[in-house]
Design a protein around this motif. Structure first.
Motif, PDB file in Angstrom:
ATOM      1  N   ARG A   3       0.836  -1.200   0.000  1.00  0.00           N
ATOM      2  CA  ARG A   3       0.000   0.000   0.000  1.00  0.00           C
ATOM      3  C   ARG A   3       0.869   1.247   0.000  1.00  0.00           C
ATOM      4  NH1 ARG A   3      -5.081  -0.190   3.977  1.00  0.00           N
ATOM      5  NH2 ARG A   3      -6.368  -1.416   2.599  1.00  0.00           N
ATOM      6  N   LYS A   4       0.315   2.296  -0.566  1.00  0.00           N
ATOM      7  CA  LYS A   4       1.006   3.590  -0.528  1.00  0.00           C
ATOM      8  C   LYS A   4       0.888   4.161   0.873  1.00  0.00           C
ATOM      9  CE  LYS A   4       0.030   4.796  -5.312  1.00  0.00           C
ATOM     10  NZ  LYS A   4      -0.647   5.749  -6.180  1.00  0.00           N
ATOM     11  N   PRO A   5       1.907   4.889   1.306  1.00  0.00           N
ATOM     12  CA  PRO A   5       1.797   5.513   2.634  1.00  0.00           C
ATOM     13  C   PRO A   5       0.652   6.518   2.654  1.00  0.00           C
ATOM     14  CG  PRO A   5       4.002   5.827   1.698  1.00  0.00           C
ATOM     15  CD  PRO A   5       3.172   5.139   0.681  1.00  0.00           C
ATOM     16  N   GLY A   6      -0.106   6.501   3.726  1.00  0.00           N
ATOM     17  CA  GLY A   6      -1.199   7.454   3.882  1.00  0.00           C
ATOM     18  C   GLY A   6      -2.480   7.030   3.211  1.00  0.00           C
ATOM     19  N   SER A   7      -2.571   5.779   2.746  1.00  0.00           N
ATOM     20  CA  SER A   7      -3.799   5.342   2.073  1.00  0.00           C
ATOM     21  C   SER A   7      -4.697   4.532   2.986  1.00  0.00           C
ATOM     22  CB  SER A   7      -3.449   4.532   0.823  1.00  0.00           C
ATOM     23  OG  SER A   7      -2.765   3.338   1.186  1.00  0.00           O
ATOM     24  N   SER A   8      -4.372   4.469   4.263  1.00  0.00           N
ATOM     25  CA  SER A   8      -5.236   3.740   5.190  1.00  0.00           C
ATOM     26  C   SER A   8      -6.507   4.550   5.410  1.00  0.00           C
ATOM     27  CB  SER A   8      -4.503   3.509   6.512  1.00  0.00           C
ATOM     28  OG  SER A   8      -4.347   4.735   7.186  1.00  0.00           O
ATOM     29  N   PRO A   9      -7.593   3.886   5.758  1.00  0.00           N
ATOM     30  CA  PRO A   9      -8.852   4.615   5.987  1.00  0.00           C
ATOM     31  C   PRO A   9      -8.718   5.698   7.064  1.00  0.00           C
ATOM     32  CG  PRO A   9      -9.266   2.259   5.865  1.00  0.00           C
ATOM     33  CD  PRO A   9      -7.782   2.445   5.845  1.00  0.00           C
ATOM     34  N   MET A  12      -6.992   8.685   5.549  1.00  0.00           N
ATOM     35  CA  MET A  12      -7.881   9.368   4.604  1.00  0.00           C
ATOM     36  C   MET A  12      -8.935  10.182   5.353  1.00  0.00           C
ATOM     37  SD  MET A  12      -8.186   6.283   1.859  1.00  0.00           S
ATOM     38  CE  MET A  12      -9.143   7.081   0.609  1.00  0.00           C
ATOM     39  N   ARG A  13      -9.492   9.611   6.429  1.00  0.00           N
ATOM     40  CA  ARG A  13     -10.477  10.363   7.221  1.00  0.00           C
ATOM     41  C   ARG A  13      -9.830  11.594   7.849  1.00  0.00           C
ATOM     42  NH1 ARG A  13     -12.570   5.263   8.431  1.00  0.00           N
ATOM     43  NH2 ARG A  13     -11.270   5.048  10.288  1.00  0.00           N
ATOM     44  N   SER A  14      -8.608  11.446   8.300  1.00  0.00           N
ATOM     45  CA  SER A  14      -7.900  12.565   8.915  1.00  0.00           C
ATOM     46  C   SER A  14      -7.678  13.690   7.906  1.00  0.00           C
ATOM     47  CB  SER A  14      -6.567  12.080   9.464  1.00  0.00           C
ATOM     48  OG  SER A  14      -5.814  13.157   9.950  1.00  0.00           O
ATOM     49  N   ARG A  15      -7.249  13.328   6.698  1.00  0.00           N
ATOM     50  CA  ARG A  15      -7.042  14.350   5.650  1.00  0.00           C
ATOM     51  C   ARG A  15      -8.356  15.010   5.269  1.00  0.00           C
ATOM     52  NH1 ARG A  15      -3.595  10.500   3.367  1.00  0.00           N
ATOM     53  NH2 ARG A  15      -5.131  10.033   1.761  1.00  0.00           N
ATOM     54  N   ALA A  16      -9.431  14.214   5.189  1.00  0.00           N
ATOM     55  CA  ALA A  16     -10.744  14.773   4.835  1.00  0.00           C
ATOM     56  C   ALA A  16     -11.211  15.754   5.909  1.00  0.00           C
ATOM     57  CB  ALA A  16     -11.761  13.653   4.651  1.00  0.00           C
ATOM     58  N   ALA A  17     -10.986  15.423   7.178  1.00  0.00           N
ATOM     59  CA  ALA A  17     -11.395  16.313   8.258  1.00  0.00           C
ATOM     60  C   ALA A  17     -10.599  17.610   8.219  1.00  0.00           C
ATOM     61  CB  ALA A  17     -11.214  15.621   9.605  1.00  0.00           C
ATOM     62  N   LYS A  18      -9.292  17.517   7.950  1.00  0.00           N
ATOM     63  CA  LYS A  18      -8.456  18.718   7.859  1.00  0.00           C
ATOM     64  C   LYS A  18      -8.896  19.598   6.693  1.00  0.00           C
ATOM     65  CE  LYS A  18      -4.247  16.868   9.927  1.00  0.00           C
ATOM     66  NZ  LYS A  18      -2.866  16.457   9.676  1.00  0.00           N
TER      67      LYS A  18
END
Length: 101
Positions: A3-9, A12-18
């Motif tokens: 997996r690519k780094p940072g592609s865990s759910p 992704m939720r953290s980036r979406a919240a930011k």
């Protein structure tokens, strides 16, 4: 397959919240923060504190800036006068050619 780094759910939720927080409208942000009530005395103390931060220009700075503005106005007037005279000459020549033919 790795997996690519940072592609865990979770990531992704953290980036979406930011992103959502960054794109929130100022009105929404203002509503979410509780408003502090300030007294008139507190308001005027803050106004005085901000007024102390103002730096005024000196007489010399004001004079130099005014002279520079005047020079730029004269240069702009001369430039636009030359452009106007050139366009006037060009259009009059075109009209002379049109009326002669």
């Amino acid at each position: 397959m790795a997996r690519k780094p940072g592609s865990s759910p979770q990531a992704m939720r953290s980036r979406a919240a930011k992103t959502a927080a960054a794109m929130a409208s100022p009105a929404a942000v203002a509503q979410s923060q509780p408003k502090k009530k300030t007294s008139a005395a507190q308001f005027f103390r803050e106004v005085r504190a901000e007024a102390r931060k103002i730096t005024w220009t000196t007489r010399r700075e004001t004079w130099i800036t005014s002279v520079m503005v005047a020079i730029m106005v004269v240069l702009a007037a001369a430039f636009f006068s030359l452009v106007d005279a050139g366009l006037q000459f060009g259009i009059s020549q075109i009209l002379k050619l049109a009326s002669a033919g």
